[in-house]
Design a protein around this motif. Structure first.
Motif, PDB file in Angstrom:
ATOM      1  N   VAL A   1       0.829  -1.210   0.000  1.00  0.00           N
ATOM      2  CA  VAL A   1       0.000   0.000   0.000  1.00  0.00           C
ATOM      3  C   VAL A   1       0.863   1.260   0.000  1.00  0.00           C
ATOM      4  N   ASN A   2       1.898   1.268   0.824  1.00  0.00           N
ATOM      5  CA  ASN A   2       2.745   2.466   0.909  1.00  0.00           C
ATOM      6  C   ASN A   2       3.480   2.741  -0.391  1.00  0.00           C
ATOM      7  N   CYS A   3       3.949   1.695  -1.033  1.00  0.00           N
ATOM      8  CA  CYS A   3       4.681   1.880  -2.283  1.00  0.00           C
ATOM      9  C   CYS A   3       3.738   2.285  -3.419  1.00  0.00           C
ATOM     10  N   GLN A   4       2.601   1.614  -3.501  1.00  0.00           N
ATOM     11  CA  GLN A   4       1.668   1.877  -4.598  1.00  0.00           C
ATOM     12  C   GLN A   4       0.930   3.206  -4.452  1.00  0.00           C
ATOM     13  N   LEU A   5       0.995   3.817  -3.267  1.00  0.00           N
ATOM     14  CA  LEU A   5       0.427   5.155  -3.094  1.00  0.00           C
ATOM     15  C   LEU A   5       1.182   6.162  -3.947  1.00  0.00           C
ATOM     16  N   TYR A   6       2.494   5.949  -4.104  1.00  0.00           N
ATOM     17  CA  TYR A   6       3.346   6.918  -4.772  1.00  0.00           C
ATOM     18  C   TYR A   6       3.846   6.487  -6.139  1.00  0.00           C
ATOM     19  N   ALA A   7       3.634   5.232  -6.513  1.00  0.00           N
ATOM     20  CA  ALA A   7       4.226   4.768  -7.772  1.00  0.00           C
ATOM     21  C   ALA A   7       3.427   3.621  -8.374  1.00  0.00           C
ATOM     22  N   LYS A   8       3.574   3.484  -9.681  1.00  0.00           N
ATOM     23  CA  LYS A   8       3.076   2.302 -10.387  1.00  0.00           C
ATOM     24  C   LYS A   8       4.182   1.251 -10.326  1.00  0.00           C
ATOM     25  N   VAL A   9       3.851   0.074  -9.807  1.00  0.00           N
ATOM     26  CA  VAL A   9       4.856  -0.981  -9.623  1.00  0.00           C
ATOM     27  C   VAL A   9       4.441  -2.203 -10.429  1.00  0.00           C
ATOM     28  N   THR A  10       5.335  -2.689 -11.289  1.00  0.00           N
ATOM     29  CA  THR A  10       5.027  -3.866 -12.114  1.00  0.00           C
ATOM     30  C   THR A  10       6.154  -4.890 -12.005  1.00  0.00           C
ATOM     31  N   HIS A  11       5.759  -6.149 -12.072  1.00  0.00           N
ATOM     32  CA  HIS A  11       6.732  -7.239 -12.055  1.00  0.00           C
ATOM     33  C   HIS A  11       7.255  -7.439 -13.468  1.00  0.00           C
ATOM     34  N   VAL A  12       8.588  -7.449 -13.626  1.00  0.00           N
ATOM     35  CA  VAL A  12       9.202  -7.537 -14.950  1.00  0.00           C
ATOM     36  C   VAL A  12       9.561  -8.972 -15.303  1.00  0.00           C
ATOM     37  N   MET A  13      10.302  -9.652 -14.434  1.00  0.00           N
ATOM     38  CA  MET A  13      10.704 -11.031 -14.724  1.00  0.00           C
ATOM     39  C   MET A  13      11.288 -11.690 -13.487  1.00  0.00           C
ATOM     40  N   LYS A  14      11.277 -13.014 -13.503  1.00  0.00           N
ATOM     41  CA  LYS A  14      11.900 -13.808 -12.452  1.00  0.00           C
ATOM     42  C   LYS A  14      13.340 -14.122 -12.850  1.00  0.00           C
ATOM     43  N   VAL A  15      14.208 -14.197 -11.848  1.00  0.00           N
ATOM     44  CA  VAL A  15      15.619 -14.490 -12.096  1.00  0.00           C
ATOM     45  C   VAL A  15      16.056 -15.591 -11.131  1.00  0.00           C
ATOM     46  N   GLY A  16      16.518 -16.727 -11.670  1.00  0.00           N
ATOM     47  CA  GLY A  16      16.945 -17.846 -10.848  1.00  0.00           C
ATOM     48  C   GLY A  16      18.263 -17.582 -10.145  1.00  0.00           C
ATOM     49  N   LYS A  17      18.490 -18.285  -9.052  1.00  0.00           N
ATOM     50  CA  LYS A  17      19.697 -18.067  -8.240  1.00  0.00           C
ATOM     51  C   LYS A  17      20.983 -18.428  -8.978  1.00  0.00           C
TER      52      LYS A  17
ATOM     53  N   GLU B   1       7.565   3.246 -11.349  1.00  0.00           N
ATOM     54  CA  GLU B   1       7.373   4.506 -12.065  1.00  0.00           C
ATOM     55  C   GLU B   1       6.619   5.478 -11.157  1.00  0.00           C
ATOM     56  N   PRO B   2       7.298   6.480 -10.602  1.00  0.00           N
ATOM     57  CA  PRO B   2       6.655   7.415  -9.669  1.00  0.00           C
ATOM     58  C   PRO B   2       5.476   8.148 -10.302  1.00  0.00           C
ATOM     59  N   LEU B   3       4.435   8.332  -9.507  1.00  0.00           N
ATOM     60  CA  LEU B   3       3.281   9.100  -9.976  1.00  0.00           C
ATOM     61  C   LEU B   3       3.659  10.576 -10.024  1.00  0.00           C
ATOM     62  N   ASN B   4       3.306  11.222 -11.127  1.00  0.00           N
ATOM     63  CA  ASN B   4       3.642  12.625 -11.312  1.00  0.00           C
ATOM     64  C   ASN B   4       2.387  13.407 -11.694  1.00  0.00           C
ATOM     65  N   PRO B   5       1.885  14.303 -10.832  1.00  0.00           N
ATOM     66  CA  PRO B   5       2.475  14.686  -9.538  1.00  0.00           C
ATOM     67  C   PRO B   5       2.171  13.651  -8.453  1.00  0.00           C
ATOM     68  N   PRO B   6       2.978  13.613  -7.397  1.00  0.00           N
ATOM     69  CA  PRO B   6       2.705  12.690  -6.302  1.00  0.00           C
ATOM     70  C   PRO B   6       1.474  13.137  -5.519  1.00  0.00           C
ATOM     71  N   PRO B   7       0.783  12.223  -4.863  1.00  0.00           N
ATOM     72  CA  PRO B   7      -0.422  12.600  -4.100  1.00  0.00           C
ATOM     73  C   PRO B   7      -0.064  13.499  -2.927  1.00  0.00           C
ATOM     74  N   PRO B   8      -0.863  14.539  -2.663  1.00  0.00           N
ATOM     75  CA  PRO B   8      -0.559  15.478  -1.569  1.00  0.00           C
ATOM     76  C   PRO B   8      -0.965  14.894  -0.219  1.00  0.00           C
ATOM     77  N   ILE B   9      -0.284  13.833   0.205  1.00  0.00           N
ATOM     78  CA  ILE B   9      -0.626  13.134   1.438  1.00  0.00           C
ATOM     79  C   ILE B   9       0.522  13.250   2.426  1.00  0.00           C
ATOM     80  N   ASP B  10       0.181  13.492   3.692  1.00  0.00           N
ATOM     81  CA  ASP B  10       1.179  13.445   4.761  1.00  0.00           C
ATOM     82  C   ASP B  10       1.506  11.972   5.005  1.00  0.00           C
ATOM     83  N   PHE B  11       2.715  11.560   4.612  1.00  0.00           N
ATOM     84  CA  PHE B  11       3.034  10.137   4.678  1.00  0.00           C
ATOM     85  C   PHE B  11       3.023   9.605   6.104  1.00  0.00           C
TER      86      PHE B  11
END
Length: 342
Positions: free
Chosen positions: A206-222, A239-249
């Motif tokens: 929730v905290n991360c997605q409040l400020y940015a669009k987050v997508t899974h790109v690929m899995k990487v094996g060990k 990808e940060p949201l522009n403008p960011p939401p005017p929220i007191d974090f």
């Protein structure tokens, strides 16, 4: 005296000659099992040490040093960043530069942040005298203890122990950057991209997605790393949201922390613990005192909180099922009731 035939004499002479022959002692004879075993162990140790020396510097797992050695994965990460010839790129944890050299081919400038002085020296030697030397700047030291310069894109094979601090350092970086393509431990990455109802959905999501669009790109094996980590990895794009939401974090995070303290319980149950009520009551009284507001007669914090939850229709809701819009509505309703979380 008994007579000896010629045949008996030849046989006796052959026996004497055989007894007189002394076998030389062979040190480390293959028939000496104990020596053969110790010799083999020493040989294996020598072989491992030799291969280690030929590979390069010893890597420090305490610093999260797991070098990405698969060039196809490195190229895919760079491709997902959609770099431009005018971009300044910050790379966190460049290691020996396997990813760095691919970034240098496409970007105008690369600022590599490396905590280990030995690896910083290795990277310097790798590009020295080459066509990309003038495009690379190395900042040696802990990236979490310095202010980041202006950049367009961040790319990182992230040391896993700084995953969360680095994520939020980037999210709150100003001016805003275009995107970040980051390698994380698989579970952490899936928490970042989790949606309401997912088992890994929580406060981090929730905290991360409040400020940015987050997508899974690929899995990487060990096995794509040297040395291999104990866990699987994933690459995410932020990808940060522009403008960011005017929220007191701090206010937002205070609400989310309480809601997810028991994410599968109702919000009414999550707010009922005595310590939570005492915190909200102290904040309420501080706010009223700061704004010259008299406390109501018969003031009861518990009733006031539960009233807000019932009026908004979230009393029986569970944090694990609520999205960001739900939490924004809830925060606004609490603020209207003069209830604050920090």
């Amino acid at each position: 005296m008994p007579k000896i035939t010629a045949q008996q004499l030849r046989k006796r002479n052959q026996t004497s000659a055989a007894n007189a022959t002394i076998k030389p002692q062979v040190i480390g004879s293959p028939y000496d099992k104990s020596k053969r075993k110790s010799t083999g162990a020493a040989s294996g140790s020598s072989s491992n040490a030799e291969s280690s020396r030929h590979f390069g510097p010893m890597f420090n797992k305490d610093l999260g040093q797991h070098i990405l050695i698969n060039p196809l994965v490195s190229q895919s990460i760079v491709d997902k960043a959609n770099l431009k010839q005018t971009d300044t790129v910050v790379e966190v944890g460049p290691g020996t530069g396997n990813l760095t050299v691919k970034i240098l081919e496409q970007a105008k400038r690369v600022i590599a942040c490396e905590a280990d002085a030995r690896l910083a020296a290795e990277l310097t030697k790798r590009v020295q005298g080459g066509p990309f030397q003038h495009k690379l700047e190395i900042l040696q030291g802990d990236v979490m203890k310095r202010d980041l310069p202006f950049f367009d894109v961040c790319i990182s094979n992230t040391p896993y122990q700084i995953s969360s601090p680095l994520t939020f350092k980037l999210i709150f970086h100003r001016p805003l950057f275009r995107c970040a393509v980051l390698m994380f431990q698989r579970e952490f990455a899936m928490r970042l991209v989790a949606r309401p109802g997912d088992s890994l959905y929580g406060r981090l999501s929730v905290n991360c997605q409040l400020y940015a669009k987050v997508t899974h790109v690929m899995k990487v094996g060990k096995n794509n790393f040297k040395p291999p980590p104990n866990v699987e990895s994933s690459v995410v794009k932020i990808e940060p949201l522009n403008p960011p939401p005017p929220i007191d974090f701090e206010e937002w995070d205070g609400l989310v922390r309480i809601a997810f303290s028991r994410k599968n319980k109702t919000l009414a149950a999550s707010f009922k613990p005595t310590a939570t009520m005492q915190l909200l009551e102290d904040n309420y009284k501080t706010y009223c005192a700061s704004n010259d507001i008299m406390l109501e007669d018969g003031f009861d914090m518990k009733k006031k909180v539960l009233s807000v939850l019932e009026q908004t229709g979230y009393s029986d809701s569970r944090a694990a099922k609520l999205d960001i819009d739900d939490f924004l509505k809830l925060l606004s309703a609490f603020h209207d009731a003069r209830i604050h979380f920090c």
